[in-house]
Design a protein around this motif. Structure first.
Motif, PDB file in Angstrom:
ATOM      1  N   SER A 187       0.862  -1.207   0.000  1.00 39.56           N
ATOM      2  CA  SER A 187       0.000   0.000   0.000  1.00 39.56           C
ATOM      3  C   SER A 187       0.884   1.238   0.000  1.00 39.56           C
ATOM      4  CB  SER A 187      -0.885   0.019   1.252  1.00 39.56           C
ATOM      5  OG  SER A 187      -1.679  -1.155   1.309  1.00 39.56           O
ATOM      6  N   ALA A 188       0.467   2.273  -0.826  1.00 36.11           N
ATOM      7  CA  ALA A 188       1.223   3.528  -0.919  1.00 36.11           C
ATOM      8  C   ALA A 188       0.391   4.673  -0.382  1.00 36.11           C
ATOM      9  CB  ALA A 188       1.616   3.790  -2.366  1.00 36.11           C
ATOM     10  N   TYR A 189       1.053   5.605   0.406  1.00 32.57           N
ATOM     11  CA  TYR A 189       0.358   6.732   1.037  1.00 32.57           C
ATOM     12  C   TYR A 189       1.147   8.013   0.756  1.00 32.57           C
ATOM     13  CZ  TYR A 189      -1.819   2.955   3.760  1.00 32.57           C
ATOM     14  OH  TYR A 189      -2.503   1.830   4.142  1.00 32.57           O
ATOM     15  N   ASN A 190       0.433   9.139   0.777  1.00 29.54           N
ATOM     16  CA  ASN A 190       1.131  10.419   0.629  1.00 29.54           C
ATOM     17  C   ASN A 190       1.496  10.969   2.008  1.00 29.54           C
ATOM     18  OD1 ASN A 190      -1.162  11.533   1.745  1.00 29.54           O
ATOM     19  ND2 ASN A 190      -1.920  12.425  -0.163  1.00 29.54           N
ATOM     20  N   ALA A 191       2.052  12.203   2.020  1.00 29.38           N
ATOM     21  CA  ALA A 191       2.513  12.785   3.281  1.00 29.38           C
ATOM     22  C   ALA A 191       1.368  13.030   4.234  1.00 29.38           C
ATOM     23  CB  ALA A 191       3.265  14.082   3.003  1.00 29.38           C
ATOM     24  N   GLY A 192       0.156  13.217   3.715  1.00 26.86           N
ATOM     25  CA  GLY A 192      -0.978  13.449   4.579  1.00 26.86           C
ATOM     26  C   GLY A 192      -1.607  12.171   5.091  1.00 26.86           C
ATOM     27  N   GLY A 193      -1.114  10.993   4.656  1.00 25.12           N
ATOM     28  CA  GLY A 193      -1.634   9.704   5.128  1.00 25.12           C
ATOM     29  C   GLY A 193      -2.727   9.140   4.242  1.00 25.12           C
ATOM     30  N   ALA A 194      -2.964   9.804   3.108  1.00 27.87           N
ATOM     31  CA  ALA A 194      -4.014   9.305   2.203  1.00 27.87           C
ATOM     32  C   ALA A 194      -3.481   8.130   1.402  1.00 27.87           C
ATOM     33  CB  ALA A 194      -4.463  10.405   1.266  1.00 27.87           C
ATOM     34  N   LEU A 195      -4.322   7.095   1.252  1.00 29.94           N
ATOM     35  CA  LEU A 195      -3.932   5.914   0.477  1.00 29.94           C
ATOM     36  C   LEU A 195      -3.926   6.280  -0.998  1.00 29.94           C
ATOM     37  CD1 LEU A 195      -3.282   2.879   0.364  1.00 29.94           C
ATOM     38  CD2 LEU A 195      -5.773   2.455   0.258  1.00 29.94           C
ATOM     39  N   LEU A 196      -2.782   6.035  -1.650  1.00 32.56           N
ATOM     40  CA  LEU A 196      -2.652   6.398  -3.065  1.00 32.56           C
ATOM     41  C   LEU A 196      -2.843   5.178  -3.967  1.00 32.56           C
ATOM     42  CD1 LEU A 196       0.474   8.778  -2.900  1.00 32.56           C
ATOM     43  CD2 LEU A 196      -1.962   9.411  -2.897  1.00 32.56           C
ATOM     44  N   ALA A 197      -2.339   4.023  -3.519  1.00 29.15           N
ATOM     45  CA  ALA A 197      -2.446   2.837  -4.383  1.00 29.15           C
ATOM     46  C   ALA A 197      -2.188   1.592  -3.553  1.00 29.15           C
ATOM     47  CB  ALA A 197      -1.451   2.903  -5.533  1.00 29.15           C
ATOM     48  N   THR A 198      -2.711   0.412  -4.024  1.00 30.06           N
ATOM     49  CA  THR A 198      -2.424  -0.865  -3.373  1.00 30.06           C
ATOM     50  C   THR A 198      -2.015  -1.855  -4.451  1.00 30.06           C
ATOM     51  OG1 THR A 198      -4.706  -1.605  -3.561  1.00 30.06           O
ATOM     52  CG2 THR A 198      -4.069  -0.452  -1.514  1.00 30.06           C
ATOM     53  N   ARG A 199      -1.355  -2.911  -4.021  1.00 32.97           N
ATOM     54  CA  ARG A 199      -0.898  -3.934  -4.969  1.00 32.97           C
ATOM     55  C   ARG A 199      -0.640  -5.212  -4.204  1.00 32.97           C
ATOM     56  NH1 ARG A 199       2.595  -4.408  -9.548  1.00 32.97           N
ATOM     57  NH2 ARG A 199       2.364  -6.603 -10.176  1.00 32.97           N
ATOM     58  N   THR A 200      -1.012  -6.368  -4.828  1.00 38.03           N
ATOM     59  CA  THR A 200      -0.729  -7.680  -4.243  1.00 38.03           C
ATOM     60  C   THR A 200       0.278  -8.391  -5.124  1.00 38.03           C
ATOM     61  OG1 THR A 200      -2.927  -7.846  -3.261  1.00 38.03           O
ATOM     62  CG2 THR A 200      -1.668  -9.892  -3.514  1.00 38.03           C
ATOM     63  N   CYS A 201       1.343  -8.873  -4.490  1.00 44.43           N
ATOM     64  CA  CYS A 201       2.415  -9.549  -5.232  1.00 44.43           C
ATOM     65  C   CYS A 201       2.581 -10.949  -4.664  1.00 44.43           C
ATOM     66  CB  CYS A 201       3.718  -8.804  -5.115  1.00 44.43           C
ATOM     67  SG  CYS A 201       3.675  -7.110  -5.775  1.00 44.43           S
ATOM     68  N   SER A 202       3.010 -11.861  -5.536  1.00 51.44           N
ATOM     69  CA  SER A 202       3.220 -13.243  -5.103  1.00 51.44           C
ATOM     70  C   SER A 202       4.633 -13.414  -4.566  1.00 51.44           C
ATOM     71  CB  SER A 202       2.987 -14.200  -6.277  1.00 51.44           C
ATOM     72  OG  SER A 202       3.928 -13.945  -7.309  1.00 51.44           O
ATOM     73  N   LEU A 203       4.757 -14.416  -3.690  1.00 52.57           N
ATOM     74  CA  LEU A 203       6.050 -14.757  -3.116  1.00 52.57           C
ATOM     75  C   LEU A 203       6.454 -16.135  -3.600  1.00 52.57           C
ATOM     76  CD1 LEU A 203       5.470 -13.644   0.608  1.00 52.57           C
ATOM     77  CD2 LEU A 203       6.841 -12.470  -1.121  1.00 52.57           C
ATOM     78  N   SER A 204       7.758 -16.279  -3.985  1.00 50.20           N
ATOM     79  CA  SER A 204       8.279 -17.585  -4.363  1.00 50.20           C
ATOM     80  C   SER A 204       9.775 -17.596  -4.085  1.00 50.20           C
ATOM     81  CB  SER A 204       8.014 -17.871  -5.846  1.00 50.20           C
ATOM     82  OG  SER A 204       8.811 -17.010  -6.647  1.00 50.20           O
ATOM     83  N   SER A 205      10.358 -18.775  -4.263  1.00 52.50           N
ATOM     84  CA  SER A 205      11.782 -18.896  -3.959  1.00 52.50           C
ATOM     85  C   SER A 205      12.651 -18.175  -4.978  1.00 52.50           C
ATOM     86  CB  SER A 205      12.177 -20.378  -3.904  1.00 52.50           C
ATOM     87  OG  SER A 205      11.942 -21.006  -5.176  1.00 52.50           O
ATOM     88  N   THR A 206      12.114 -17.802  -6.141  1.00 51.27           N
ATOM     89  CA  THR A 206      12.896 -17.110  -7.169  1.00 51.27           C
ATOM     90  C   THR A 206      12.837 -15.600  -7.015  1.00 51.27           C
ATOM     91  OG1 THR A 206      10.990 -17.108  -8.646  1.00 51.27           O
ATOM     92  CG2 THR A 206      12.522 -18.969  -8.822  1.00 51.27           C
ATOM     93  N   MET A 207      12.080 -15.130  -6.018  1.00 50.30           N
ATOM     94  CA  MET A 207      12.009 -13.716  -5.660  1.00 50.30           C
ATOM     95  C   MET A 207      11.619 -12.840  -6.847  1.00 50.30           C
ATOM     96  SD  MET A 207      15.075 -13.175  -2.885  1.00 50.30           S
ATOM     97  CE  MET A 207      14.400 -11.583  -2.459  1.00 50.30           C
ATOM     98  N   PRO A 208      10.370 -12.925  -7.283  1.00 55.39           N
ATOM     99  CA  PRO A 208       9.905 -12.063  -8.380  1.00 55.39           C
ATOM    100  C   PRO A 208       9.786 -10.610  -7.922  1.00 55.39           C
ATOM    101  CG  PRO A 208       8.096 -13.313  -7.444  1.00 55.39           C
ATOM    102  CD  PRO A 208       9.319 -13.846  -6.806  1.00 55.39           C
ATOM    103  N   SER A 209       9.767  -9.674  -8.904  1.00 48.66           N
ATOM    104  CA  SER A 209       9.660  -8.253  -8.578  1.00 48.66           C
ATOM    105  C   SER A 209       8.236  -7.874  -8.217  1.00 48.66           C
ATOM    106  CB  SER A 209      10.100  -7.407  -9.778  1.00 48.66           C
ATOM    107  OG  SER A 209      11.475  -7.573 -10.014  1.00 48.66           O
ATOM    108  N   CYS A 210       8.131  -6.867  -7.376  1.00 51.44           N
ATOM    109  CA  CYS A 210       6.829  -6.308  -6.963  1.00 51.44           C
ATOM    110  C   CYS A 210       6.957  -4.800  -7.085  1.00 51.44           C
ATOM    111  CB  CYS A 210       6.498  -6.757  -5.556  1.00 51.44           C
ATOM    112  SG  CYS A 210       4.895  -6.130  -4.974  1.00 51.44           S
ATOM    113  N   GLU A 211       6.009  -4.136  -7.731  1.00 53.63           N
ATOM    114  CA  GLU A 211       6.127  -2.691  -8.002  1.00 53.63           C
ATOM    115  C   GLU A 211       4.811  -1.992  -7.715  1.00 53.63           C
ATOM    116  OE1 GLU A 211       6.351  -0.234 -12.097  1.00 53.63           O
ATOM    117  OE2 GLU A 211       8.135  -1.489 -11.706  1.00 53.63           O
ATOM    118  N   ILE A 212       4.920  -0.712  -7.162  1.00 53.24           N
ATOM    119  CA  ILE A 212       3.755   0.134  -6.963  1.00 53.24           C
ATOM    120  C   ILE A 212       4.128   1.561  -7.349  1.00 53.24           C
ATOM    121  CG2 ILE A 212       4.246   0.634  -4.525  1.00 53.24           C
ATOM    122  CD1 ILE A 212       1.194   0.440  -4.067  1.00 53.24           C
ATOM    123  N   SER A 213       3.233   2.297  -7.965  1.00 53.39           N
ATOM    124  CA  SER A 213       3.529   3.663  -8.402  1.00 53.39           C
ATOM    125  C   SER A 213       2.345   4.573  -8.151  1.00 53.39           C
ATOM    126  CB  SER A 213       3.906   3.672  -9.892  1.00 53.39           C
ATOM    127  OG  SER A 213       2.819   3.214 -10.685  1.00 53.39           O
TER     128      SER A 213
END
Length: 625
Positions: free
Chosen positions: A128-154
Motif C-alpha cells: 500500500s502507498a500513502y502520501n505525506a498526509g496519510g491518504a492511500l494512493l495505491a495498493t498492490r498484491t504480489c506473489s512470493l516464491s523462492s525465485t524472488m519475483p519483482s513487486c512494483e507500486i507507483s
C-alpha cells in the motif's frame, strides 16, 4: 551496494555530502557484512536515511532485519549476499520480533517503488502507498516464491509504502525507488532538474556557496574553504586560520605557544618571549625582560624569583631592610643592626657578620652589662654600672672610684660604711670593747655614760670618779672634812664621821664624837673631867675653870682624886698640856697632850696609854692630810 546517481556519496573534511542528486536510488543491503541469525542483529531503522528512506516495524523494536543469506531462507534471484529478512517467530538481540508489516518512509516524495520478495514457500504480499498526509494512493498484491519475483507500486508523491506478507518467513531485496519530479523547497529546481537538496531552497544549481560545508551550487563540489580539513568543526571560510591544525579556530582556547589559536589575528601578549630565554609569560616566565628569570633558572642572590616558582628564596629576602640578604652574608636578617660592613656596637652580637663577637662585648658573669658597656669586672655579676655600692671596698658601680666610706684607713678590718666611726683610730670600730677613754669605741652611736666627765674634774666614772656631778670628788682629790669619800677610794675617813650627831665631826675638832655634849664651841663644864669645848684643855687647864672647884673638890682641875704625875708643858702651842719626853705622864688626867679625850677612863693604865696613842696617831694623820 548502492546504485544510481544518488548512490554517489563522499566524505569531504568530515562532511557527508551527496553528489549531484539523481532521481533513482537502489538499495541492495550489501554494503557490509551482516550476521546469519536475528539474535545477532537489530531491526532495520535509519541505516539508509542518507539515501532518502527509513524503515519501521509494527513495534518500536520489531520489523525486518538485514541478514546474510547464510541463514538458509531458500531463495535466489537477488543480489547476494544480504537481504531484508522477516520471521515472526524470531527475536532480535535487543528484543522485539522480526515480524511485518514493514513501513518504508521516504524523505522526498517518490513516484515509483520496486523490490524483489520471496520465500521458500508460496505466499503473497499486500503493498500500500500513502502520501505525506496519510491518504492511500495505491495498493498492490504480489506473489512470493523462492525465485524472488519483482513487486512494483507507483503513484504521485508517495511518502510511505507498507508491505505485509501472508506468511511469517520471507525476504526483501534490491529496493528501487524514483524521486517524484517536484520542487519541494520552492527554489525553482526539482531533484530531476538538478536540485541536490529539494528541502533547502538555498541549494540548487548555480546557487551562491555559503560557508556551511555543503554543495550549495549543486555542482558536485564543496568549495575548498568550506572543507574542515582538520576536523575542528570550523572551515577556512568560517575563520579557521589554520585548517591543518584542529587546535586553531575561532573560539578555541588560547594555549601558550606563541600562535593565534583562536584566529582573532592577535597573538596574546603573554605568549611572547621578549627576552628570548625560551619561556613565555604564559608558560611561567615571571619576567619576560630578563633572560636570567624563567622556570627552572638557577636562583642567584638578587632578591628576585629567578626560577619563577612564585617564591623568592628565603635566603634572598632582606627581611630587616638593611640592604643585605642572608645569601649576601647577613647573619641575622631579623636585625637591621647586623650586616656585613656595619660597625660593631656593644650588644654582644656579631654586628659586622664576620663570624666573631668582640671579646669586650661578652657578658661572662651574666649581669646584663658587657665590658664595652662599662662592666669593670665581667667575672663578678655584683659589679656593673648602675648597681648600688656595697660596703666592700670595691668599685661596685664601675664608676672608677671606690667610695670613701668603703675605706679601712686604720686597718682595723671595719670600714666606715660598716659602721667604723673613726677610721683613723684602730681602737674604734663596731664589735670592739669599750675602754675608759671618753670615746665611742664600739661605734654604737654613743659614749657610755660611765665614760663621761660630767663635773669636768678630768676623771670619768669608769676611771673611779665616784660622783661625776661634783668636781671635788675623784681619785687623787684631797679629802675634805665633809663626811664624803672625796678621793673615791671607797670610804669616808673615820674622822669625818659625826657619830654623836652633834653637827661637828672629829676632823672639825670634835674631840669626843661619842658625846654630843662635847665639841668645839661648847661651854666648858668645869669639874667634869672633859674638854667640853674641845680646846684641848680640861677643867683646871681651861682658863674658863680657873679657881673653880672641880668634881673631886680639890680644885686641881681633875675630877679624879689622886696625884698628877706632873705638869704638862704645851709644846705644840696648841693649848693645854702635851705629852713629852721630859714631862712625866699623868695617868690620872682625862686628856693627853694631843688634845683628845681618852675614852675608857678607869681602864688599866697600860691599855689606856696604848689606846690613846693610837687615837692621837689617827687624828694626826687626818690633820696632815
Amino acid at each position: 551496494m548502492l546504485q544510481g546517481r544518488r548512490a554517489v556519496w563522499f566524505a569531504a573534511a568530515g562532511w557527508l555530502v551527496p553528489a549531484a542528486a539523481a532521481a533513482q536510488t537502489t538499495i541492495n543491503f550489501d554494503e557490509r557484512t551482516r550476521p546469519c541469525v536475528f539474535a545477532e542483529t537489530t531491526a532495520l531503522r535509519t541505516d539508509y536515511a542518507g539515501l532518502g528512506v527509513t524503515f519501521a516495524g509494527p513495534t518500536s523494536n520489531g520489523g525486518g532485519g538485514v541478514l546474510n543469506q547464510c541463514g538458509g531462507f531458500g531463495v535466489s534471484g537477488h543480489s547476494a549476499p544480504n537481504f531484508l529478512a522477516f520471521n515472526c517467530g524470531a527475536t532480535f538481540s535487543g528484543g522485539g520480533a522480526a515480524c511485518d508489516p514493514e513501513t518504508l518512509n521516504f524523505s522526498a516524495p517518490v513516484s515509483l517503488v520496486r523490490f524483489k520478495a520471496g520465500a521458500s514457500s508460496s505466499g503473497s504480499l499486500s503493498v500500500s502507498a500513502y502520501n505525506a498526509g496519510g491518504a492511500l494512493l495505491a495498493t498492490r498484491t504480489c506473489s512470493l516464491s523462492s525465485t524472488m519475483p519483482s513487486c512494483e507500486i507507483s503513484a504521485s508523491n508517495i511518502s510511505r509504502v507498507v508491505v505485509d506478507a501472508s506468511i511469517t518467513i520471507w525476504v526483501l531485496d534490491d529496493l528501487y525507488f524514483v524521486v517524484a519530479p517536484t520542487d519541494a523547497d520552492g527554489d525553482g529546481f526539482t531533484v530531476a532538474g538538478g536540485d541536490c537538496d529539494d528541502a533547502d531552497r538555498f541549494r540548487y544549481p548555480g546557487a551562491a556557496e555559503r560557508c556551511n560545508g555543503l554543495d550549495d551550487s549543486c555542482d558536485g563540489i564543496v568549495p575548498a574553504n568550506e572543507i574542515d580539513g582538520d576536523g575542528d568543526g570550523v572551515p577556512v571560510c568560517g575563520g579557521d586560520c589554520d585548517d591543518g591544525n584542529a587546535a586553531r579556530h575561532p573560539g578555541a582556547l588560547e594555549i601558550c605557544n606563541g600562535i593565534d589559536d583562536d584566529c582573532d589575528l592577535v597573538v596574546p601578549v603573554n605568549e611572547a618571549d621578549a627576552d628570548g630565554d625560551g619561556y613565555r609569560l604564559c608558560s611561567g616566565d615571571c619576567d619576560d625582560l630578563s633572560r636570567q628569570r624563567y622556570p627552572g633558572a638557577p636562583e642567584i642572590c638578587d632578591g628576585l624569583d629567578d626560577n619563577c616558582d612564585g617564591m623568592v628564596p628565603v635566603g634572598e629576602i632582606d627581611g630587616d631592610g638593611d640592604g643585605v640578604p642572608v645569601c649576601g652574608g647577613d647573619c641575622d636578617d631579623g636585625n637591621a643592626a647586623r650586616a656585613p660592613g656595619l660597625s660593631e656596637v656593644c650588644d654582644g652580637l656579631d654586628n659586622d657578620c664576620n663570624g666573631a663577637v668582640p671579646a669586650d662585648e661578652a657578658d661572662a658573669d651574666g649581669d646584663g652589662v658587657r665590658i664595652c658597656g662599662g662592666d669593670c669586672d665581667d667575672g663578678d655579676p655584683a659589679r656593673r654600672p648602675g648597681l648600688a655600692e656595697l660596703c666592700n671596698g670595691t668599685d661596685d658601680d664601675c664608676d672608677g672610684a671606690v667610695p670613701a666610706g668603703e675605706a679601712d684607713a686604720d686597718g682595723d678590718g671595719v670600714r666606715v660604711c660598716e659602721g667604723d666611726c673613726d677610721d683613723a683610730n684602730a681602737a674604734r670600730h663596731p664589735g670592739t670593747f669599750e675602754v675608759c677613754d671618753g670615746l665611742d669605741n664600739d661605734c654604737s652611736g654613743g659614749v657610755p655614760s660611765d665614760e663621761t666627765d660630767g663635773d669636768g674634774d678630768g676623771t670619768p666614772i669608769c676611771a673611779g670618779d665616784c660622783d661625776d656631778g661634783d668636781g671635788t670628788r675623784h681619785p687623787g682629790a684631797t679629802e675634805l672634812c665633809n663626811g664624803i669619800d672625796d678621793d673615791c677610794d671607797g670610804m669616808a675617813p673615820v674622822d669625818e664621821a659625826d657619830e654623836d650627831e652633834d653637827g661637828t665631826r672629829a676632823c672639825d675638832g670634835d674631840c669626843d664624837d661619842g658625846n654630843p655634849a662635847v665639841g668645839p664651841g661648847r661651854t666648858e663644864t668645869c669639874g667634869n673631867g672633859l674638854d667640853d669645848d674641845c680646846d684641848g684643855r680640861t677643867d683646871a687647864e681651861d682658863p674658863a675653870c680657873a679657881g673653880a672647884p672641880d668634881a673631886d673638890g680639890d680644885a686641881d682641875g681633875d675630877a679624879e682624886a689622886g696625884t698628877d704625875f706632873g705638869a704638862e708643858a704645851d709644846t705644840d702651842a696648841g693649848g693645854g698640856g702635851d705629852v713629852s719626853a721630859d714631862a712625866p705622864f699623868d695617868p690620872g688626867s682625862a686628856t693627853t697632850g694631843c688634845g683628845c679625850a681618852i675614852p675608857g677612863r678607869g681602864l688599866p693604865a697600860g691599855l689606856l696609854v696604848l689606846l690613846g696613842l693610837a687615837v692621837c696617831g689617827l687624828v694626826a694623820r687626818r690633820r696632815r692630810r
